[in-house]
Design an enzyme around this catalytic site. Structure first.
Site, PDB file in Angstrom:
ATOM      1  CG  ASP A 195      -1.702   1.211   1.489  1.00  0.00           C
ATOM      2  OD1 ASP A 195      -1.760   2.077   0.592  1.00  0.00           O
ATOM      3  OD2 ASP A 195      -2.294   1.310   2.588  1.00  0.00           O
ATOM      4  CG  HIS A 368      -3.876   4.400   3.822  1.00  0.00           C
ATOM      5  ND1 HIS A 368      -4.092   3.292   3.037  1.00  0.00           N
ATOM      6  CD2 HIS A 368      -5.035   5.095   3.816  1.00  0.00           C
ATOM      7  CE1 HIS A 368      -5.334   3.334   2.552  1.00  0.00           C
ATOM      8  NE2 HIS A 368      -5.922   4.426   3.011  1.00  0.00           N
TER       9      HIS A 368
END
Lengths: 558, 558
Positions: A195, A368
């Site tokens: 990611d 994130h």
């Protein structure tokens, strides 16, 4: 079997963009689909509701699809499933309990229940889908029950992180399963797909727990009503708000369809915990004294129809803002939403509310991983090849720099394009011939019937409107029976531009006369003869370029 | 004379918005105009080029206007002057040397030279415009030659800061004239109108000098070509880039009309200093080795047609990006531009450039005072009344909190609306009946001929396009001679929706038949009869709401 010894990694979406996450893993002609997300349209996609990856490659190769594996329950990872199933049904979908709960809701909305099988897995479990074995590893994110996936093949293991962060003090759940990740690293990871969303952010992401403290102190200070807006899918955040309300002896009313639906699913599945009598309907809670009231709603992004936006505008049916209300925006604007969010904040202030927002206030943290966590993921899993995923090019680029920092050789780092086919094996890795892909635009109930030409027309129309010229001619003779009439929309006030229109008509009449003398009766010729001079005239008079559309009707010659 | 003892402060624009700065000071029926700015359109103003304040109040009161005073040369303070002069000429305009230089350029572009008199003043000077005396005080901002104005009347002094910051180490100019401000404070300031743009920012703004160091180190490190994008009006920044280029023995080529024009003005007036041979044309500089080249250009906001944006897209005629180029975005995105700027950054990275951007890197600092400076302004000038100006409501609101912090009584703080008439005197201050104002939209050469109805139509057109139904009938009988024809734009691909269109036609024919049986020949009736069922049909089939426009042509009955 040489050829088959290679594994193909094919991102259909999510590369060079935020959203549309969908990656294919191919081995021995068997295809695994990792996630099936949508993205929200950019400003230039006028009138478009949703965007999804082009799945024509999968449609052509239906029979080779083994299964779909979902990492977590966010729109950019599950949103395209209903549209996928309309084209390709009966592909089993694997996901954790909450993730399947979110998917089930979608399938019900689209009347697609039973179109395929939902198979529940849980973190730590390993399943076998010959020739693949998949190990699911628990990771933290802004929604519970998120997993990374170790996809094991005879030729090596591909590790897909999904969206993740490392939170040492998460709310309502366990930290990331570090052991699960390092174990995969020990066994050997051939390629890591990780990611990249926050690859530009230095240091470590902040723990969800920090937000907890801020929210609590805000609830303790507030003496009036409290209105909280956040993402309806951010269940950890919702739980914290519910906890804070409980601690300060307040009740909660939820506004907004998606917020109501998600909290119900999460409560039913046990991912949100609170006594039933804490939740009241809005009309009920409105009878309580202000210091007992919490409204929980969508609108943190300034979405036109969301609850908070309507309250700010003053057209929410059940909730009117009044002085002394505290409004908490527990989310940061997604790029592109800054102005609409700012507008909402202005309106809330003007109505006398105390508005709390902004990163520096710790009212929101990202779900994130930041740079140090991304490096840690690389160090824990020690991949041979690295492919940054989930992000715009700038994010993928910075993520690749991080990989270099931790010692991945530059030649082993691959920034793929959507549709790229990256072939990897112990021996080597290289880009083979790509598959055709792209974005499919969803507008209303139409999928893919709006493309560049339509969007270009919408852009022209949006900028200076349209001028329509209608003429009825007698077929054969080309004699003008009626018109030219000129009608415009989105151009200027007709009444304020009578002269302009009259002058335009005169010019058209001159052109028509010429055409008749030269007896040009051919429609298309006639149309251009009318169009060009009118366009020039309008531009010279107004410096605008509206769409100009001559329409010629033909009446049979009696 | 009682009534006249009061001073009226009337903001025509710039309150509740960024831009459109224009404030009126009235005393004894004499009007002073402070600044005359435009703002850039928001997303919902489709196709609009510029926005300016509604000046109808000034048009009605032409004869009372004494003069226009300009604080500095930025668009949001001078941009509306040409449009103002078209309505009201021969109003003397006062400004500093550079400010008048910028204005002169505008008047030349609009062929308005000689439409009024430009009168040059300089910081520190006091002029008399009976009954007003105006003292100009030098302040720092992101353009040189900016001034605050102390407007002295027999009833007291109004201090207008314009845009300002306190920079202890400015580039190419002196720090703010603190003595000038405190002196006005000593003599007594009745009301302070102060810049609120950064009222949400804690601490002190950063000195332009800091950017200098960053820029120099970037220039020292870079071995390829250097491309710098910034605001064309940010002359201090341009000077720093020129200096850095000089230090590292590079030449400069400028791309972009406004950038070329502004640098020329500034050089001619001595606000930019560099040897003439440092500036080369693009085609000339392209012959030099990479390490000798600097391109200076617009596009820091991702504007579609700006130089950097075109380079990023790869369609700049003279400059092609290649690996090893360093691109410096020396500006932060204005709210609303984040996504287009991000898009530009992605494209630059993809073409192999080293892109340097983002606040944390000190490649840009704000030209507007932060909270501590705003408080300092209040403490130095000790106003009796305080009116925050220049900002959205949230900024004005936070600025008013700062005023409270430094001891201004809440009752003496006034957040005005555009058009508010705030009457102030030693005795008291209160809002009197407002003047009518609003936003005027400028589209092409049209001023104010586009309003809400046109914008609404543009919005509908932009979302789902238009469907046009044309029918020719025989007048009197209402007999259909041709049609119904259906044409659409911005709706769906016609060819992909043949069936839809055919089915729509059938339905229209049925309606027409009914109308003829009931012999409805009245146009408007007929139009609605056609419109409503078609709208419903289209929506049910596509879930879209295009604009539907029936056009009926009438041919005389022979």
């Amino acid at each position: 079997m040489k050829r088959n010894a290679e594994i193909s990694i094919i991102p259909l979406g999510g590369r060079g963009e935020i959203g549309n996450n969908m990656i294919l893993i191919e081995y021995n002609d068997e295809i695994l689909i990792l996630d099936c997300g949508i993205m929200f349209p950019t400003e230039d996609m006028l009138g478009i509701d949703l965007v999804m990856p082009d799945i024509s490659y999968l449609i052509e190769n239906k029979d080779r699809i083994k299964a779909m594996l979902i990492s977590h329950g966010h729109e950019d990872h599950i949103g395209a499933i209903p549209y996928f199933l309309r084209e390709i049904s009966n592909i089993p979908i694997y996901g954790t309990r909450l993730t399947l709960g979110m998917i089930k809701k979608k399938l019900e909305e689209h009347h697609l229940m039973g179109s395929t099988e939902l198979r529940q897995i849980s973190a730590g479990q390993e399943i076998s889908l010959d020739p693949f074995k998949i190990k699911f590893v628990k990771v933290n994110h802004s929604i519970p029950d998120a997993v990374a996936m170790g996809i094991k093949t005879p030729s090596g293991t591909i590790l897909y992180t999904g969206d993740f962060k490392f939170d040492q003090t998460p709310i309502n759940e366990q930290p990331t399963d570090f052991n699960g990740l390092t174990q995969l690293g020990e066994e050997g990871v051939l390629a890591l797909l990780s990611d990249s969303t926050n690859a530009e952010q230095k240091g470590y992401s902040v723990s969800e727990r920090v937000v907890n403290d801020t929210i609590n102190s805000i609830f303790e200070k507030a003496d009036g009503r409290i209105i909280v807006a956040t993402f309806s899918s951010h269940l950890d955040r919702l739980q914290q708000i519910i906890n804070a309300a409980y601690e300060t002896d307040r009740k909660i009313a939820i506004s907004g369809r998606s917020m109501i639906a998600n909290t119900k699913i999460a409560k039913d599945l046990g991912y949100l915990n609170f006594p039933d009598d804490m939740l009241l309907e809005i009309r009920k809670i409105n009878n309580l004294p202000d210091h007992k009231i919490v409204y929980l709603m969508t609108g943190s992004q300034g979405e036109t129809m969301a609850s908070l936006t309507r309250i700010a505008r003053g057209d929410h049916r059940q909730i009117n803002l009044h002085k002394g209300d505290t409004v908490l925006l527990s989310a940061t604007p997604i790029p592109g939403n800054e102005r609409s969010v700012g507008e909402t904040i202005n309106q809330l202030f003007e109505k006398g509310a105390k508005v709390i927002y902004g990163r520096e206030l710790d009212v929101h943290v990202s779900g994130h991983a930041y740079q140090e966590e991304l490096k840690m993921m690389l160090n824990m899993t020690k991949p041979k090849y690295f492919i940054p995923v989930h992000g715009e090019y700038r994010h993928l680029y910075h993520h690749s720099l991080l990989a270099k920092d931790v010692g991945i050789p530059e030649d082993n780092i691959f920034i793929a394009k959507n549709g790229s086919r990256l072939k990897v094996s112990e021996k080597n890795a290289y880009f083979a011939s790509p598959v055709s892909t792209g974005k499919i635009l969803i507008d209303g109930s139409g999928i893919g019937d709006v493309g560049n030409i339509v969007l270009r027309d919408r852009r022209i129309l949006s900028e200076h409107g349209i001028i329509i010229v209608v003429i009825t001619i007698e077929s054969g003779t080309g004699k003008v029976l009626a018109g030219p009439d000129i009608i415009s929309r989105g151009f200027v006030y007709m009444k304020e531009s009578q002269e302009l229109i009259e002058e335009a008509k005169n010019r058209l009449n001159i052109v028509l006369k010429e055409c008749q003398e030269k007896n040009i009766t051919d429609w298309s010729k006639l149309k251009t003869k009318l169009k060009d001079p009118l366009r020039d005239f309008i531009y010279n008079e107004t410096r605008r370029n509206p769409m100009i559309m001559p329409i010629i009707m033909e009446v049979p010659n009696k």
